[in-house]
Scaffold this motif. Structure first.
Motif, PDB file in Angstrom:
ATOM      1  N   SER A 177       0.825  -1.203   0.000  1.00 38.77           N
ATOM      2  CA  SER A 177       0.000   0.000   0.000  1.00 38.77           C
ATOM      3  C   SER A 177       0.864   1.260   0.000  1.00 38.77           C
ATOM      4  N   ASN A 178       1.881   1.288   0.860  1.00 41.37           N
ATOM      5  CA  ASN A 178       2.778   2.448   0.924  1.00 41.37           C
ATOM      6  C   ASN A 178       3.592   2.589  -0.359  1.00 41.37           C
ATOM      7  N   LYS A 179       3.962   1.459  -0.941  1.00 48.47           N
ATOM      8  CA  LYS A 179       4.714   1.485  -2.203  1.00 48.47           C
ATOM      9  C   LYS A 179       3.880   2.126  -3.299  1.00 48.47           C
ATOM     10  N   GLN A 180       2.612   1.724  -3.415  1.00 43.65           N
ATOM     11  CA  GLN A 180       1.744   2.280  -4.441  1.00 43.65           C
ATOM     12  C   GLN A 180       1.493   3.771  -4.216  1.00 43.65           C
TER      13      GLN A 180
ATOM     14  N   LEU B 202       3.568   5.902  -2.790  1.00 40.51           N
ATOM     15  CA  LEU B 202       4.780   6.631  -3.156  1.00 40.51           C
ATOM     16  C   LEU B 202       4.947   6.694  -4.662  1.00 40.51           C
ATOM     17  N   LEU B 203       4.698   5.569  -5.351  1.00 42.29           N
ATOM     18  CA  LEU B 203       4.828   5.538  -6.803  1.00 42.29           C
ATOM     19  C   LEU B 203       3.806   6.436  -7.481  1.00 42.29           C
ATOM     20  N   SER B 204       2.659   6.616  -6.837  1.00 38.54           N
ATOM     21  CA  SER B 204       1.623   7.476  -7.404  1.00 38.54           C
ATOM     22  C   SER B 204       1.879   8.950  -7.107  1.00 38.54           C
ATOM     23  N   LEU B 205       2.386   9.240  -5.918  1.00 37.14           N
ATOM     24  CA  LEU B 205       2.537  10.628  -5.476  1.00 37.14           C
ATOM     25  C   LEU B 205       3.827  11.283  -5.971  1.00 37.14           C
TER      26      LEU B 205
ATOM     27  N   THR C 186       4.633  25.161  -4.727  1.00 38.87           N
ATOM     28  CA  THR C 186       4.963  23.780  -5.066  1.00 38.87           C
ATOM     29  C   THR C 186       6.110  23.326  -4.177  1.00 38.87           C
ATOM     30  N   ILE C 187       6.423  22.052  -4.233  1.00 38.46           N
ATOM     31  CA  ILE C 187       7.504  21.468  -3.437  1.00 38.46           C
ATOM     32  C   ILE C 187       8.435  20.692  -4.354  1.00 38.46           C
ATOM     33  N   PHE C 188       9.723  20.920  -4.192  1.00 42.81           N
ATOM     34  CA  PHE C 188      10.741  20.181  -4.932  1.00 42.81           C
ATOM     35  C   PHE C 188      11.461  19.230  -3.973  1.00 42.81           C
ATOM     36  N   PRO C 189      11.195  17.920  -4.048  1.00 42.82           N
ATOM     37  CA  PRO C 189      11.931  16.989  -3.187  1.00 42.82           C
ATOM     38  C   PRO C 189      13.428  17.074  -3.463  1.00 42.82           C
ATOM     39  N   LYS C 190      14.214  17.141  -2.405  1.00 37.52           N
ATOM     40  CA  LYS C 190      15.666  17.211  -2.592  1.00 37.52           C
ATOM     41  C   LYS C 190      16.232  15.896  -3.118  1.00 37.52           C
ATOM     42  N   GLU C 191      15.450  14.814  -2.915  1.00 42.50           N
ATOM     43  CA  GLU C 191      15.845  13.517  -3.459  1.00 42.50           C
ATOM     44  C   GLU C 191      14.595  12.685  -3.689  1.00 42.50           C
ATOM     45  N   LYS C 192      14.448  12.146  -4.894  1.00 46.34           N
ATOM     46  CA  LYS C 192      13.358  11.228  -5.177  1.00 46.34           C
ATOM     47  C   LYS C 192      13.850   9.814  -4.882  1.00 46.34           C
ATOM     48  N   ILE C 193      13.151   9.127  -3.987  1.00 48.21           N
ATOM     49  CA  ILE C 193      13.693   7.885  -3.438  1.00 48.21           C
ATOM     50  C   ILE C 193      13.062   6.618  -4.014  1.00 48.21           C
ATOM     51  N   ALA C 194      11.950   6.740  -4.742  1.00 49.09           N
ATOM     52  CA  ALA C 194      11.258   5.541  -5.222  1.00 49.09           C
ATOM     53  C   ALA C 194      12.152   4.685  -6.116  1.00 49.09           C
ATOM     54  N   LYS C 195      12.886   5.318  -7.004  1.00 44.03           N
ATOM     55  CA  LYS C 195      13.737   4.579  -7.941  1.00 44.03           C
ATOM     56  C   LYS C 195      14.807   3.779  -7.213  1.00 44.03           C
ATOM     57  N   SER C 196      15.339   4.337  -6.137  1.00 42.44           N
ATOM     58  CA  SER C 196      16.376   3.642  -5.381  1.00 42.44           C
ATOM     59  C   SER C 196      15.804   2.580  -4.444  1.00 42.44           C
ATOM     60  N   LEU C 197      14.520   2.706  -4.090  1.00 42.42           N
ATOM     61  CA  LEU C 197      13.892   1.758  -3.166  1.00 42.42           C
ATOM     62  C   LEU C 197      13.392   0.498  -3.858  1.00 42.42           C
ATOM     63  N   PHE C 198      12.840   0.656  -5.073  1.00 43.84           N
ATOM     64  CA  PHE C 198      12.137  -0.456  -5.716  1.00 43.84           C
ATOM     65  C   PHE C 198      12.868  -0.911  -6.974  1.00 43.84           C
ATOM     66  N   LYS C 199      13.208  -2.178  -7.008  1.00 42.58           N
ATOM     67  CA  LYS C 199      13.941  -2.728  -8.153  1.00 42.58           C
ATOM     68  C   LYS C 199      13.094  -2.727  -9.430  1.00 42.58           C
ATOM     69  N   ASP C 200      11.782  -2.836  -9.262  1.00 44.17           N
ATOM     70  CA  ASP C 200      10.897  -2.881 -10.430  1.00 44.17           C
ATOM     71  C   ASP C 200      10.344  -1.501 -10.788  1.00 44.17           C
ATOM     72  N   TYR C 201      11.016  -0.448 -10.347  1.00 45.19           N
ATOM     73  CA  TYR C 201      10.542   0.928 -10.568  1.00 45.19           C
ATOM     74  C   TYR C 201      10.375   1.230 -12.059  1.00 45.19           C
ATOM     75  N   ASP C 202      11.421   0.966 -12.847  1.00 47.66           N
ATOM     76  CA  ASP C 202      11.369   1.284 -14.281  1.00 47.66           C
ATOM     77  C   ASP C 202      10.246   0.515 -14.979  1.00 47.66           C
ATOM     78  N   LYS C 203      10.060  -0.741 -14.598  1.00 46.25           N
ATOM     79  CA  LYS C 203       9.009  -1.561 -15.203  1.00 46.25           C
ATOM     80  C   LYS C 203       7.631  -1.009 -14.853  1.00 46.25           C
TER      81      LYS C 203
ATOM     82  N   LYS D 202       2.793   1.989 -16.372  1.00 46.67           N
ATOM     83  CA  LYS D 202       1.862   3.067 -16.045  1.00 46.67           C
ATOM     84  C   LYS D 202       1.752   4.059 -17.198  1.00 46.67           C
ATOM     85  N   ALA D 203       2.891   4.379 -17.835  1.00 48.86           N
ATOM     86  CA  ALA D 203       2.886   5.303 -18.971  1.00 48.86           C
ATOM     87  C   ALA D 203       2.107   4.712 -20.143  1.00 48.86           C
TER      88      ALA D 203
END
Length: 227
Positions: free
Chosen positions: A80-83, A85-88, A189-206, A211-212
């Motif tokens: 649930s938290n993964k989804q 983060l990936l959505s937000l 608006t808010i600019f995250p100093k670091e986007k962490i989803a890509k580093s957290l989830f191995k299947d991020y690119d997939k 989704k695209a």
């Protein structure tokens, strides 16, 4: 009466039985009861052993089931938290473009609404938070009330993370602009100093690729349905 006779017979049989046991005990013939006693003792001990083992197995089974339930709950919370983060996270702009992103998006909103904006100063930033940089931009415009309400709704429903944190409205008293309002809006608006989803989830690119593709297909179907 028959019941009493029957009860008396049972009592007499019990008395006779105990007398026989007493006689055997007095004569020292314990061997007569030895096999029976040993058998009863073995059955008793075996029952206690098996009962203890059974209770241990039940406790072990319950412990395993509880561990599985905890694991399943943790997995559901993780997914649930993964989804979320990936959505937000994609809704927030990259910090590398913080100098022009908010201005570009704000001007695009005004252009889409066919409203002429007047910039009030330059973009301000707050970097006190360790996780993100907050940016703000104040813009003035002249709008009718219904037009302003529609414009606010457009901003609130925008896919990108742009919010109007405050606004002020004053009636325009000029003769040729009756019914119009002088409006000042503060965009944030808010600019995250670091986007962490890509580093957290191995299947991020997939996931992002799927989704695209889904969004592209959805937009295509919507366009075809609108024809």
């Amino acid at each position: 009466m028959p019941v009493n006779l029957k009860a008396n017979k049972v009592v007499e049989n019990l008395k006779k039985g105990f007398q026989d046991i007493q006689t055997v005990a007095q004569e020292g013939n314990f061997k007569l009861f030895l096999k029976q006693f040993i058998a009863v003792l073995v059955v008793f001990l075996l029952f206690r052993y098996l009962n203890g083992k059974f209770a241990e197995k039940v406790a072990n089974y319950e412990g395993q089931m509880e561990a599985i339930r905890v694991q399943q709950t943790s997995e559901r919370e993780y997914q649930s938290n993964k989804q979320k983060l990936l959505s937000l996270e994609p809704q927030f702009p990259d910090i590398s473009s913080k100098n022009e992103w908010l201005l570009s998006q704000t001007l695009g909103l005004f252009k889409e609404a066919n409203i002429t904006p007047q910039m009030e100063g330059s973009q301000t930033e707050d970097t006190s938070n360790s996780s993100y940089t907050a940016a703000a931009l104040r813009v003035n415009a002249d709008m009718e009330f219904n037009q302003f309400a529609s414009f606010l709704a457009q901003i609130e429903n925008a896919k990108e993370y742009i919010k109007v944190s405050e606004f002020s409205l004053a009636k325009n008293t000029e003769a040729d602009k009756l019914g119009h309002n002088k409006i000042s809006l503060r965009f944030n608006t808010i600019f995250p100093k670091e986007k962490i989803a890509k580093s957290l989830f191995k299947d991020y690119d997939k996931i992002m690729k799927e989704k695209a593709a889904a969004e592209k297909s959805q937009n295509k179907n919507a366009a075809q349905g609108g024809k």
